[in-house]
Design a protein around this motif. Structure first.
Motif, mmCIF file in Angstrom:
data_model
loop_
_atom_site.group_PDB
_atom_site.id
_atom_site.type_symbol
_atom_site.label_atom_id
_atom_site.label_comp_id
_atom_site.label_asym_id
_atom_site.label_seq_id
_atom_site.Cartn_x
_atom_site.Cartn_y
_atom_site.Cartn_z
ATOM 1 N N THR A 98 0.858 -1.184 0.000
ATOM 2 C CA THR A 98 0.000 0.000 0.000
ATOM 3 C C THR A 98 0.896 1.236 0.000
ATOM 4 O OG1 THR A 98 0.022 0.244 2.397
ATOM 5 C CG2 THR A 98 -1.642 -1.250 1.472
ATOM 6 N N GLY A 134 -1.961 -0.377 -7.432
ATOM 7 C CA GLY A 134 -2.869 -1.517 -7.425
ATOM 8 C C GLY A 134 -4.079 -1.214 -8.296
ATOM 9 N N GLU A 135 -5.098 -0.600 -7.690
ATOM 10 C CA GLU A 135 -6.303 -0.279 -8.442
ATOM 11 C C GLU A 135 -6.333 1.194 -8.836
ATOM 12 O OE1 GLU A 135 -9.913 -2.674 -7.455
ATOM 13 O OE2 GLU A 135 -9.238 -2.220 -5.436
ATOM 14 N N ASP A 151 -4.156 3.893 -5.629
ATOM 15 C CA ASP A 151 -4.645 2.556 -5.275
ATOM 16 C C ASP A 151 -6.045 2.672 -4.684
ATOM 17 O OD1 ASP A 151 -4.807 -0.139 -4.856
ATOM 18 O OD2 ASP A 151 -3.502 -0.165 -3.100
ATOM 19 N N ALA A 202 -1.099 -3.999 -11.887
ATOM 20 C CA ALA A 202 -2.121 -3.027 -11.486
ATOM 21 C C ALA A 202 -3.086 -2.797 -12.652
ATOM 22 C CB ALA A 202 -1.455 -1.719 -11.094
#
Lengths: 284, 316
Positions: free
Chosen positions: B68, B195-196, B156, B217
């Protein structure tokens, strides 16, 4: 373009009305309204003030001084960068909307004088894929901003959009950054930018150029927000409060300057442009 | 909690560990067998990861244990201090940021923050910011400009939070402002999709001179689930939507949406965060190096050109 001529040409769709040619049932108050009266009042219900959706040409006719409008959009066409297929291939979807609207994509506009103020007027077309913003809409907004900056014109955008267009993926998302940055050319020259938010304006359009205007006006009852009400309801699993995300709600929360009746739109826009356009001698 | 396609890898790893334990306990030389199995493991991992579908990558991007923003801060900065609050309404735990040192040079950073477990995730609202989060980000952009130091953004988020309070406080308005504020930075700006990268809530801190993306990602105009719900009226079609949206790192590089893909170690960043962060740090330093000679106007021009050119259309 004379307003009454435009409205006479407008054909109403759908059936089920008792006398479809003469009367229109108002979704706002259920009254049967004489169509000629509705046309005269710019498709605002004379009984309850409900604002019917109107075609993009109507906004041009309302806002542009007679004979001043000169279209600049329409020179670019959408492509299918992702090879996107959902229930039908994207190119077929596009062809259908192009046939229906007579436009390459969901935006129309050009040079105009508004109350004598030289302007670029852009209007989003909700009838074309829900006014969604893909590469062409983004590019036309950017070009419109650049044109305004180059020719010292005010920028006026009438929005109506469900948000960014899914079928162009991340490229649609990038239009949010592109349009936002293009506005800076207008701002660097100290030219005014005025946005008129109509029903509905949501998603990536609200979260980019639409809400960055110097002055934000909204039509009565227009649904305006980031997430659509259905998504919010699914997320929080609660009913939404009465009037949530409507223009009046946004005004109460300080997010728009004024909720303006379409019948007062031109005079309001003219007054604001004259007060903000540089070098306008008579501020009144 | 393993992902379905990871299982054969995890099973083989388990076998190797058991063999190693046996060798230790019974003082046997099983090095040949173990060596063979390790080769097999490497092969298997390569095979599985080369053939990942877009939907499998979406799952990797969400995998627990994936670094993160705060893991990145811990992993790549020599020192950092988190700064909190939007100076207007609240501190949004879904967005973190602060001041830091990267290889001796001062930087300001911001990023979406997901939790590392369910409890943390609830506190972090699953990395879905309210308007306060974006105001915090803008406050940090102001700080980067004031200090004249590079700005790093770590993306993210599944998306900005779609809720009543967020709408009341102008979620769309503040995302637009954040896009605008970041585009106007007078310092080098590098954004990384960790990530997102869910839609406008991601782009709000994504207007970098360079935009990097981790290999597994995703970045898209809409999440595959929401896209599926709208187009096929069924969120279970998310796998199809993930493929249709061209949201993987490689697709986005081809579209010009990202400038560089940061490779992840075999098995994905969640299985070896240290190696992933080492690659990320190298990519960040190289990106900053590329931007080092540009003055504030040139940086703005560079960003303008980068985003102005994005889109696909035909002149008719």
């Amino acid at each position: 373009m004379a307003l009454d001529r435009l409205f006479r040409r407008r054909r109403t769709r759908g059936g089920g009305r008792e006398v479809p040619e003469l009367w229109v049932r108002c979704p706002g108050c259920d009254a049967q309204v004489y169509k000629r009266d509705l046309e005269q009042s710019l498709w605002v219900c004379p009984e309850c003030g409900y604002h019917h959706r109107v075609p993009v040409e109507t906004y041009v006719a309302i806002l542009a001084d007679e004979g001043s409008f000169e279209p600049t959009t329409g020179a670019i066409r959408p492509t299918d960068p992702l090879g996107f297929v959902d229930t039908e291939p994207y190119p077929e979807r596009l062809a259908r909307y192009q046939k229906k609207t007579g436009r390459p994509d969901a935006i129309y506009g050009g040079r105009a004088a508004i109350g004598g103020v030289p302007s670029v007027l852009l209007v989003m077309d909700y009838a074309f894929a829900g006014g969604s913003m893909g590469s062409v809409v983004g590019e036309e907004i950017a070009r419109g901003a650049e044109l305004a900056a180059r020719e010292d014109r005010a920028l006026v955008i009438v929005t109506a959009s469900g948000g960014a267009r899914m079928q162009e993926g991340a490229l649609s998302l990038m239009q949010m950054a592109k349009t936002t940055m293009a506005l800076d050319l207008v701002f660097q020259k100290r030219l005014p930018y005025l946005a008129i938010l109509t029903d509905p304006t949501t998603g990536g359009v609200t979260a980019s150029f639409a809400t960055l205007a110097d002055v934000i006006l909204a039509e009565p009852g227009a649904l305006i927000g980031f997430a659509g009400p259905r998504v919010i309801k699914q997320t929080i699993r609660q009913d939404l409060p009465e009037g949530f995300q409507r223009a009046e709600f946004l005004k109460k929360h300080g997010l728009v300057d004024e909720v303006v009746d379409r019948r007062k739109l031109k005079e309001t826009v003219v007054r604001l442009l004259r007060l903000t356009y540089p070098g306008e001698a008579d501020g009144a | 909690m393993a992902l379905e396609f990871e299982r054969p890898i995890l099973e083989l790893e388990e076998k190797i560990r058991a063999l190693e334990a046996t060798a230790r306990e019974q003082q046997l030389d099983l090095s040949e067998e173990i060596g063979l199995l390790k080769e097999k493991l490497a092969r298997l991992e390569r095979e599985i990861f080369q053939g990942l579908t877009p939907w499998q990558r979406v799952q990797l991007a969400r995998a627990p244990g994936r670094p993160t923003t705060l893991d990145v801060a811990e992993g790549i900065f020599e020192a950092y201090a988190e700064l909190k609050g939007d100076r207007a309404f609240a501190d949004d735990p879904a967005v973190v940021g602060g001041v830091a040192r990267l290889e001796g040079r001062p930087v300001v950073f911001v990023g979406h923050q997901k939790g590392r477990n369910t409890k943390e995730n609830i506190a972090r609202n699953f990395g879905m910011p309210h308007p306060e989060g974006y105001r915090k980000a803008m406050r940090l952009m102001d700080l980067a400009d004031k200090e004249g130091v590079p700005f790093l953004a770590f993306i993210d988020t599944p998306g900005a939070y779609p809720g009543i309070s967020a709408e009341e406080r102008g979620q769309a308005w503040v995302i637009a402002r954040s896009i605008q504020r970041m585009s106007r930075l007078r310092v080098p700006a590098v954004a990384v999709i960790l990530g997102e990268g869910g839609s406008g809530g991601a782009l709000a801190i994504g207007v970098g001179n360079r935009v990097l993306i981790m290999e597994n990602a995703w970045y898209s105009v809409i999440s595959p689930e929401s896209c599926a719900a709208i187009l096929w009226h069924d969120a279970k079609e998310a796998e199809r939507a993930a493929a249709a949206l061209k949201l993987t790192a490689r697709d986005l590089l081809a579209l010009g949406v990202v400038d560089r893909v940061v490779p992840e170690p075999g098995g994905g960043a969640h299985r070896n965060p240290e190696a992933a962060l080492a690659e990320l740090k190298r990519a960040l330093l190289e990106s900053l190096e590329e931007l080092a000679g540009l003055d504030p106007d040139a940086l703005w021009q560079d960003r303008y050109r980068r985003f102005r050119g994005l889109g696909a259309y035909q002149e008719s």
